[in-house]
Write a protein that holds these residues in place. Structure first.
Motif, mmCIF file in Angstrom:
data_model
loop_
_atom_site.group_PDB
_atom_site.id
_atom_site.type_symbol
_atom_site.label_atom_id
_atom_site.label_comp_id
_atom_site.label_asym_id
_atom_site.label_seq_id
_atom_site.Cartn_x
_atom_site.Cartn_y
_atom_site.Cartn_z
ATOM 1 N N MET B 258 0.837 -1.213 0.000
ATOM 2 C CA MET B 258 0.000 0.000 0.000
ATOM 3 C C MET B 258 0.856 1.241 0.000
ATOM 4 O O MET B 258 0.597 2.222 -0.705
ATOM 5 N N LEU B 259 1.899 1.165 0.865
ATOM 6 C CA LEU B 259 2.786 2.318 1.025
ATOM 7 C C LEU B 259 3.448 2.694 -0.297
ATOM 8 O O LEU B 259 3.434 3.858 -0.714
ATOM 9 N N VAL B 260 4.005 1.687 -0.955
ATOM 10 C CA VAL B 260 4.732 1.943 -2.202
ATOM 11 C C VAL B 260 3.768 2.487 -3.260
ATOM 12 O O VAL B 260 4.049 3.499 -3.926
ATOM 13 N N ALA B 261 2.598 1.837 -3.370
ATOM 14 C CA ALA B 261 1.642 2.282 -4.386
ATOM 15 C C ALA B 261 1.151 3.705 -4.100
ATOM 16 O O ALA B 261 1.087 4.550 -4.995
ATOM 17 N N SER B 262 0.834 3.984 -2.821
ATOM 18 C CA SER B 262 0.352 5.331 -2.478
ATOM 19 C C SER B 262 1.409 6.372 -2.776
ATOM 20 O O SER B 262 1.126 7.426 -3.370
ATOM 21 N N ALA B 263 2.661 6.060 -2.345
ATOM 22 C CA ALA B 263 3.737 7.029 -2.562
ATOM 23 C C ALA B 263 3.898 7.307 -4.046
ATOM 24 O O ALA B 263 4.010 8.475 -4.461
ATOM 25 N N ALA B 264 3.856 6.236 -4.861
ATOM 26 C CA ALA B 264 4.029 6.418 -6.308
ATOM 27 C C ALA B 264 2.916 7.305 -6.864
ATOM 28 O O ALA B 264 3.179 8.249 -7.622
ATOM 29 N N ILE B 265 1.669 7.017 -6.470
ATOM 30 C CA ILE B 265 0.539 7.786 -7.000
ATOM 31 C C ILE B 265 0.632 9.257 -6.573
ATOM 32 O O ILE B 265 0.448 10.171 -7.374
ATOM 33 N N LEU B 266 0.965 9.479 -5.290
ATOM 34 C CA LEU B 266 1.022 10.861 -4.802
ATOM 35 C C LEU B 266 2.140 11.645 -5.474
ATOM 36 O O LEU B 266 1.977 12.820 -5.790
ATOM 37 N N VAL B 267 3.276 10.968 -5.703
ATOM 38 C CA VAL B 267 4.376 11.659 -6.383
ATOM 39 C C VAL B 267 3.955 12.041 -7.799
ATOM 40 O O VAL B 267 4.160 13.171 -8.248
ATOM 41 N N ILE B 268 3.299 11.107 -8.483
ATOM 42 C CA ILE B 268 2.854 11.401 -9.857
ATOM 43 C C ILE B 268 1.863 12.572 -9.853
ATOM 44 O O ILE B 268 1.991 13.519 -10.631
ATOM 45 N N SER B 270 1.464 14.966 -7.629
ATOM 46 C CA SER B 270 2.027 16.273 -7.263
ATOM 47 C C SER B 270 2.958 16.774 -8.362
ATOM 48 O O SER B 270 3.057 17.968 -8.599
ATOM 49 N N ARG B 271 3.632 15.842 -9.069
ATOM 50 C CA ARG B 271 4.469 16.289 -10.191
ATOM 51 C C ARG B 271 3.617 16.867 -11.304
ATOM 52 O O ARG B 271 3.969 17.864 -11.902
ATOM 53 N N ARG B 272 2.497 16.224 -11.566
ATOM 54 C CA ARG B 272 1.614 16.747 -12.613
ATOM 55 C C ARG B 272 1.113 18.131 -12.226
ATOM 56 O O ARG B 272 1.033 19.029 -13.054
ATOM 57 N N GLY B 273 0.785 18.282 -10.924
ATOM 58 C CA GLY B 273 0.346 19.591 -10.442
ATOM 59 C C GLY B 273 1.427 20.632 -10.625
ATOM 60 O O GLY B 273 1.185 21.735 -11.095
ATOM 61 N N ALA B 274 2.688 20.235 -10.302
ATOM 62 C CA ALA B 274 3.809 21.173 -10.404
ATOM 63 C C ALA B 274 4.069 21.541 -11.856
ATOM 64 O O ALA B 274 4.334 22.693 -12.171
ATOM 65 N N LEU B 275 3.938 20.562 -12.752
ATOM 66 C CA LEU B 275 4.206 20.829 -14.162
ATOM 67 C C LEU B 275 3.247 21.866 -14.709
ATOM 68 O O LEU B 275 3.623 22.740 -15.469
ATOM 69 N N ARG B 276 1.995 21.770 -14.306
ATOM 70 C CA ARG B 276 1.005 22.690 -14.828
ATOM 71 C C ARG B 276 1.377 24.131 -14.477
ATOM 72 O O ARG B 276 1.086 25.054 -15.193
#
Lengths: 278, 278
Positions: B258-268, B270-276
């Protein structure tokens, strides 16, 4: 395109922003509403625009009552002190906005929009910046975008609320002259709110001095300077300068030469206060 | 823009007073509360026989629980976003009677023990509950189904959306809306083309927070879900089931997944948010 407000009043809470004010803006004029802040000039402009509805009185456009209709229905373009640009859109899209939101039948084709926006950007001298976002522009550039955006829908009347108020002195002076030339070119009836008397006198055909919700004087810049209608107007519009002199004899005061006082030869000078000392 | 750059430069300056202290405090808190416990989890998994870990992680029951947890959390976040936007908009823009009370109610899911809300939801939506009673004759069930899981997760994720979007709506300048109106845009067009784009970053981060909260939610879900393996069993509950079987390595394996999957999703996200914004 005559725009008239008659016997307009507006109260915010206990503050009487406009107290029985009547004005007429004539076709092709450039009128300045001048006065200290909080005096009611912005409220009057917003009532003329249809952004605020008066508690009493009427607004008429070409003789037709428009008191309750919004700015777009009146054919009014509005420019805000803090630009109010659409931050998420490029300069191009900001200017194109008014054309894109037209109802389907009236909406111009994409080619026409492209052409029109580029013409407007050329007019406000921002051709190269079409792809930028507002936060990548200087204050003066932003205000010119706001002006182009307002002009895009070909308003019959252009209303500007302290358009240069947030800019530094040098840019303000440049834009002032530029706005006057633009007006002479386009002949759009224009009303401008300002608290800067120099600004009002430099660009307006006619100045209305507004204070405490009333119009204190309505006249040309020249009339205001030479024949102020009230002590308030005299105090507000006059340049103040200290001129030293010596009493030479009974009723004769010889003034020292003042190099810094900028006045054309032949201008009349009024002495408001005379301080006598040794 | 230059202001932003200046601020960044100042913040990055090594001479900022108290930098050492604040870095130390931050690292100590984050380290002791977050990093050490999570590291311990990973150590337990690493020490366990890898065949067992693999068996647990690839079991159909585990995969079904992961699917439900992430799927229901995503769906709840997606549904919470328009709901939360509507609530925030209403709270800011309308003069509701007892507005402060309504405003405080939004925070209630933050404060209430989640088990209490879980039991309350189960009571309301169960076959004999106030809402469930009307759905049962239609053949619709909420309690003890996946729909119930999504409902409970909406309850916990909604406040995150409201509280993230609300301040952005509050600070949205009225002048920008007036500018759109003066250019001929109606209310709907103004909302869609001017306001919504400005709210988008806040909506994305509110939805992300709500999603993150929903993935790990346990208390409110277990009562309404019915916890049928393969159908309505969420991953956090599976961790508990493994613990009760004294299979610590298995519990840690499910949690680490769960931890790994959540971390991966949240990073993706927040990166998409930052890119915008980039």
């Amino acid at each position: 395109m005559t725009l008239e407000a008659s016997a307009v009043s507006k109260t915010f809470g206990k503050h009487k922003a406009l107290d029985d004010v009547s004005v007429t803006i004539r076709e092709g004029e450039l009128v300045a509403l001048l006065g200290p802040s909080g005096g009611g000039k912005t409220t009057l402009l917003r009532v003329l625009a249809g952004l605020e509805s008066p508690d009493a009185g009427q607004v008429r456009l070409r003789g037709q009552e428009v008191t309750r209709s919004g700015p777009h229905a009146r054919g009014v373009g509005f420019v805000f002190q803090h630009y109010a640009l659409f931050r998420e859109m490029t300069v191009f899209e900001n200017v194109a906005f008014g054309l894109r939101v037209k109802p389907r039948g009236e909406r111009p084709s994409e080619a026409v929009i492209q052409k029109r926006v580029h013409e407007l950007l050329a007019l406000v001298q921002l051709e190269g910046l079409a792809g930028r976002h507002p936060d990548q522009l200087s204050g003066g550039q932003r205000q010119r975008v706001a002006l182009a955006r307002a002009l895009a829908v070909e308003p019959k009347i252009l209303l500007l609320d302290e358009p240069f108020g947030a800019l530094d002195a040098k840019v303000r002076k440049e834009l002032r002259g530029w706005l006057r030339r633009l007006h002479d070119e386009l002949h759009v009836t224009t009303v401008l709110v300002t608290h800067d008397q120099e600004e009002a006198f430099e660009i307006a055909d006619r100045v209305l001095v507004i204070h405490e919700g009333r119009i204190h004087q309505d006249g040309t810049p020249d009339a205001l300077l030479t024949r102020p209608a009230s002590p308030f107007v005299a105090d507000f519009v006059s340049e103040s300068a200290i001129v030293h002199g010596t009493v030479r004899g009974s009723g004769v005061i010889a003034l020292d030469e003042v190099a810094s006082l900028e006045a054309p030869v032949g201008a009349r000078v009024a002495l408001k206060k005379v301080h006598i000392g040794r | 823009m230059s202001v932003g750059a200046a601020t960044r430069a100042r913040l990055a300056s090594p001479r900022l007073p108290g930098f050492g202290v604040s870095l130390g405090v931050t690292l100590a808190v984050v380290g002791s509360l977050v990093i050490v416990p999570l590291l311990a989890l990973v150590v337990v998994v690493a020490r366990a026989p890898s065949a067992h870990v693999w068996d647990v992680l690839s079991a159909d029951r585990t995969l079904a629980a992961y699917g439900l947890s992430f799927g229901a959390a995503a769906l709840a976040a997606l549904l919470s976003t328009p709901l939360g936007l509507g609530i925030a908009w209403t709270l800011v823009r309308y003069e509701l009677p007892a507005r402060r009370l309504w405003d405080a109610l939004v925070d209630l899911p933050f404060a209430m023990p989640t088990a209490v809300s879980g039991i309350a939801l189960t009571q309301l939506w169960g076959p004999s509950g106030a809402f469930g009673r009307w759905l049962a004759p239609l053949g619709l069930e909420v309690a003890f189904t996946r729909a119930g899981v999504v409902l409970a997760l909406i309850f916990v994720s909604l406040p995150f959306v409201v509280r993230t979007v609300q301040p952005v709506i509050e600070s949205f300048p009225r002048e920008t809306e007036e500018a759109a109106a003066s250019l001929g845009a109606d209310r709907l067009t103004t909302f869609r083309r001017v306001i919504l784009p400005a709210l988008r970053p806040a909506l994305v981060s509110g939805a992300t927070l709500g999603f993150a909260r929903a993935i790990g939610e346990y208390g409110s879900v277990v009562f309404i879900a019915g916890n049928v393996p393969f159908r309505t069993e969420i991953a956090p509950l599976l961790v508990l089931v493994r613990l009760e079987e004294y299979d610590y390595a298995g519990a840690a394996a499910v949690a680490t997944g769960m931890l790994v999957a959540s971390a991966a999703i949240l990073v993706i996200l927040s990166r998409r948010g930052a890119l915008r914004h980039g």
